[in-house]
Design an enzyme around this catalytic site. Structure first.
Site, PDB file in Angstrom:
ATOM      1  N   SER A 112     -40.576   6.166 -25.901  1.00  0.00           N
ATOM      2  CA  SER A 112     -41.628   6.435 -26.896  1.00  0.00           C
ATOM      3  C   SER A 112     -42.744   5.398 -26.893  1.00  0.00           C
ATOM      4  O   SER A 112     -43.410   5.205 -25.897  1.00  0.00           O
ATOM      5  CB  SER A 112     -40.992   6.571 -28.271  1.00  0.00           C
ATOM      6  N   HIS A 113     -42.891   4.696 -28.001  1.00  0.00           N
ATOM      7  CA  HIS A 113     -44.002   3.757 -28.173  1.00  0.00           C
ATOM      8  C   HIS A 113     -43.639   2.335 -27.736  1.00  0.00           C
ATOM      9  O   HIS A 113     -44.454   1.431 -27.864  1.00  0.00           O
ATOM     10  CB  HIS A 113     -44.404   3.748 -29.639  1.00  0.00           C
ATOM     11  N   ASP A 276     -48.981   8.191 -28.680  1.00  0.00           N
ATOM     12  CA  ASP A 276     -48.128   7.114 -28.167  1.00  0.00           C
ATOM     13  C   ASP A 276     -47.614   7.388 -26.753  1.00  0.00           C
ATOM     14  O   ASP A 276     -48.060   8.329 -26.095  1.00  0.00           O
ATOM     15  CB  ASP A 276     -46.955   6.867 -29.126  1.00  0.00           C
ATOM     16  N   ASP A 278     -45.012   8.760 -25.330  1.00  0.00           N
ATOM     17  CA  ASP A 278     -44.510  10.075 -24.937  1.00  0.00           C
ATOM     18  C   ASP A 278     -45.224  11.227 -25.642  1.00  0.00           C
ATOM     19  O   ASP A 278     -44.805  12.382 -25.527  1.00  0.00           O
ATOM     20  CB  ASP A 278     -43.003  10.155 -25.183  1.00  0.00           C
ATOM     21  N   ASP A 280     -45.719  12.065 -28.899  1.00  0.00           N
ATOM     22  CA  ASP A 280     -45.330  12.744 -30.137  1.00  0.00           C
ATOM     23  C   ASP A 280     -45.961  12.136 -31.394  1.00  0.00           C
ATOM     24  O   ASP A 280     -45.976  12.778 -32.437  1.00  0.00           O
ATOM     25  CB  ASP A 280     -43.801  12.856 -30.267  1.00  0.00           C
ATOM     26  N   ARG A 281     -46.477  10.925 -31.287  1.00  0.00           N
ATOM     27  CA  ARG A 281     -47.120  10.335 -32.475  1.00  0.00           C
ATOM     28  C   ARG A 281     -48.619  10.590 -32.476  1.00  0.00           C
ATOM     29  O   ARG A 281     -49.201  10.885 -31.435  1.00  0.00           O
ATOM     30  CB  ARG A 281     -46.893   8.831 -32.500  1.00  0.00           C
ATOM     31  N   LYS A 375     -42.070  16.034 -33.168  1.00  0.00           N
ATOM     32  CA  LYS A 375     -43.397  15.775 -33.699  1.00  0.00           C
ATOM     33  C   LYS A 375     -44.379  15.892 -32.543  1.00  0.00           C
ATOM     34  O   LYS A 375     -43.986  15.790 -31.377  1.00  0.00           O
ATOM     35  CB  LYS A 375     -43.469  14.430 -34.390  1.00  0.00           C
TER      36      LYS A 375
HETATM   37  C1  G1P Z   1     -39.168   4.770 -36.162  1.00  0.00           C
HETATM   38  C2  G1P Z   1     -39.901   5.431 -37.295  1.00  0.00           C
HETATM   39  C3  G1P Z   1     -39.319   6.791 -37.560  1.00  0.00           C
HETATM   40  C4  G1P Z   1     -39.349   7.628 -36.288  1.00  0.00           C
HETATM   41  C5  G1P Z   1     -38.676   6.871 -35.151  1.00  0.00           C
HETATM   42  C6  G1P Z   1     -38.840   7.585 -33.829  1.00  0.00           C
HETATM   43  O1  G1P Z   1     -37.806   4.629 -36.484  1.00  0.00           O
HETATM   44  O2  G1P Z   1     -39.865   4.642 -38.457  1.00  0.00           O
HETATM   45  O3  G1P Z   1     -40.037   7.425 -38.585  1.00  0.00           O
HETATM   46  O4  G1P Z   1     -38.699   8.846 -36.474  1.00  0.00           O
HETATM   47  O5  G1P Z   1     -39.264   5.570 -35.012  1.00  0.00           O
HETATM   48  O6  G1P Z   1     -40.180   7.721 -33.471  1.00  0.00           O
HETATM   49  P1  G1P Z   1     -37.184   3.263 -37.090  1.00  0.00           P
HETATM   50  O7  G1P Z   1     -37.509   2.159 -36.115  1.00  0.00           O
HETATM   51  O8  G1P Z   1     -37.868   3.033 -38.401  1.00  0.00           O
HETATM   52  O9  G1P Z   1     -35.726   3.570 -37.227  1.00  0.00           O
HETATM   53 ZN    ZN Z   2     -43.009   8.770 -29.325  1.00  0.00          ZN
END
Ligand code: G1P
Ligand code: ZN
Length: 542
Positions: A112-113, A276, A278, A280-281, A375
């Site tokens: 992801s990010h 981000d 991948d 989804d954000r 998302k």
């Molecule tokens: C974080 C975000 C959460 C999201 C997840 C995956 O998780 O807060 O909303 O679903 O990344 O993108 P966290 O690190 O808070 O568990």
């Molecule tokens: Zn992501």
């Protein structure tokens, strides 16, 4: 020929909220990813001859991992793999492709990010046939299996040419290298009024989309620049790079600073958006106006009927617990339910499948709808474009108008990253132990009304998820939430979510941190964050 390889278990191959995420160097250990994939296949039933979708966000080790997954899928008996060209599939596009091709499931390679590159993070996650993340009973089964694994099966075959579209075979399995954008772009075209958005751009409307050198580059170029006529130069950092150019591919005010600076300048574009690693954000910024993800969800819910795919209105809204109550106010006005779920997109799946919710979102820059089961960053951007194309107002005007109608939920998140895990656990345990003593207490001028540890009862499958974050409600409607991150890879991350509702129109233009200053102080003092963690201030404020 199938090769059976002897192996021994690794410790801690437990998929978290968003799959298994570790340093690249961990994934590069011999048999590491193989053990996980075999653990996954061993946990699934009746997939012989079925279709598996494979793709990732293009980060370092993406291609190597994909070759292994394809050869193991062939050995396991899958009938067909659809893989994105270049090994690319954004997370929402993977969800779209799984659904469209009625696949058995999909394997998404992404962290992801999180930063990428040789020294960055890598990840793998499994999505089920509805296109959404695997539910807990599946991820638990994978974890159990990886603890006792002694061998895995892989096809002895040459690597697939990932850069040429079309069909080849690995053993008896068909491998189809597909255009990663096509199915997704078609879905977007069916949901949004592309003609109206084209007219908007033709009228001189300008935007910048920051792909952050990650997966959304090709999607944004094809859809925004080409299909919608936004023109060349709209997409910034549009080429996916294995190390994301050395940046964090996380669309927030810290990591997308260049974009934000552009939008805060007088002659900046009308709309700024970012996604981000991948895809989804999403982050939405108007000229001179940052839109919090919680407000964005509420505004999207209130205006979704302006987009053709949602013209009959929405069935309901779902938001994660730490997300602000702005969406609840919209739901109330629309006469629909706003569901409050634990953090993590997987909790929306049942509500979407059952038709109880149409749009959903999280404060962490996640917004989406029932069109896929993840998302979806670009979806949110296109939804905003559709709204702007119909209303022909600026982002700032739409936001101000929304607050005027519904009131403003001032909202901020403070993160304390990489704190000592034991200290963070003790802080949460201590708060939990004090929950019953808090109601009635007056702190910094505010009175605690109630306090609890959030638990969720899934209305569809009856499952109960406990310990999802400590909530402290005050008599003036303010709320504080304490939660430990489930996605970090180093130490613990303590998140504080702060919110205060303001109905008074004359007080809608305060600076967010000023508006929440009293609450910030309470949030720090109540569990003595500094005493316990040695931190006098958060690492990131959003
Ligand atoms: C974080 C975000 C959460 C999201 C997840 C995956 O998780 O807060 O909303 O679903 O990344 O993108 P966290 O690190 O808070 O568990
Ligand atoms: Zn992501």
């Amino acid at each position: 020929m199938i090769r059976v390889v002897a192996t021994t278990p690794f410790e801690g191959q437990k998929p978290g909220t968003s799959g298994l995420r570790k340093k690249v160097t961990v994934f590069q250990q011999p048999h590491y990813i193989e053990n996980f994939v075999q653990g996954l296949f061993d946990s699934l039933d009746a997939f012989e001859g079925e279709t598996l979708i494979v793709g990732g966000d293009g980060r370092y080790y993406n291609r190597e991992a994909i070759q292994i997954v394809i050869k193991m899928a062939a050995a396991a008996g899958f009938g067909r793999v659809l893989v994105g060209k270049g090994g690319i599939l954004s997370t929402p596009a993977a969800s779209c492709v799984i659904r469209k091709h009625e696949a058995f499931g999909g394997i998404i390679l992404s962290a992801s990010h999180n930063p990428g590159g040789e020294h960055g993070d890598f990840g793998i996650k499994y999505n089920i046939g509805n296109g959404g993340p695997a539910p807990e009973h599946v991820t638990d089964a994978i974890f159990e299996r990886t603890k006792t694994i002694r061998e895995y099966r892989i096809m002895d075959a040459d690597d697939i040419d990932l850069d040429t579209l079309g069909i080849t075979r690995v053993g008896d399995m068909v491998v189809d290298v597909i255009d990663p954008v096509e199915d997704y772009a078609e879905l977007m075209g069916s949901l949004f009024d592309f003609d109206a958005i084209r007219d908007l751009f033709a009228s001189g409307f300008t935007m910048r989309f920051d792909a952050m050198s990650a997966v959304t580059g090709p999607y944004a170029s094809a859809i925004l620049e080409e299909a919608l006529g936004a023109g060349p130069g709209t997409v910034m950092h549009g080429e996916p790079l294995p190390d994301f150019g050395g940046h964090h591919p996380d669309p927030n005010l810290v990591h997308a600073k260049e974009l934000n600076d552009l939008l805060m300048s007088q002659d900046g574009p009308d709309l700024g958006a970012a996604s981000d690693g991948d895809g989804d954000r999403n982050m939405i910024i108007g000229r001179g106006r940052f839109v919090t993800p919680s407000d964005s969800l509420a505004i999207i819910a209130a205006n979704a009927h302006l987009a053709p795919g949602y013209k009959d209105g929405i069935a309901g809204i779902a938001r994660s617990m730490p997300t602000s109550g702005a969406a609840d106010r919209v739901a109330e006005k629309l006469g629909v339910t706003c569901y409050e779920t634990p953090t993590g997109w997987k909790f929306f799946g049942n509500l979407l499948d059952a038709g109880l919710a149409t749009v959903c979102g999280e404060e962490s820059f996640g917004t989406g709808s029932n069109h896929v089961r993840e998302k979806d960053g670009l979806w949110a951007v296109l939804m905003w474009l559709n709204i702007l194309a119909v209303r022909r107002q600026s982002v700032a005007e739409i936001v101000a108008g929304h607050w005027e109608t519904f009131g403003r939920n001032y909202y901020t998140r403070h993160d304390y990253e990489e704190v000592d895990s034991a200290a963070a656990d003790a802080l949460m345990a201590d708060l939990r132990a004090r929950l019953d003593t808090l109601p009635g207490t007056v702190i910094n001028g505010l009175t605690v009304e109630s306090a609890d540890d959030f638990a969720y009862n899934d209305p569809i499958d009856g499952s109960v998820t406990t310990k999802q974050g400590i909530r402290v409600f005050f008599t003036d409607g303010s709320r504080l939430v304490y939660r430990l991150s489930g996605t970090g890879t180093a130490g613990a991350t303590l998140r504080l979510y702060l919110e205060r509702f303001e109905a008074d129109l004359a007080r809608h233009d305060l600076d967010t941190q000023d508006a929440l200053a009293a609450l910030v102080q309470i949030a720090r003092d109540l569990p003595d964050i500094e005493g316990r963690t040695g931190r006098s201030a958060p690492t990131v404020i959003t």
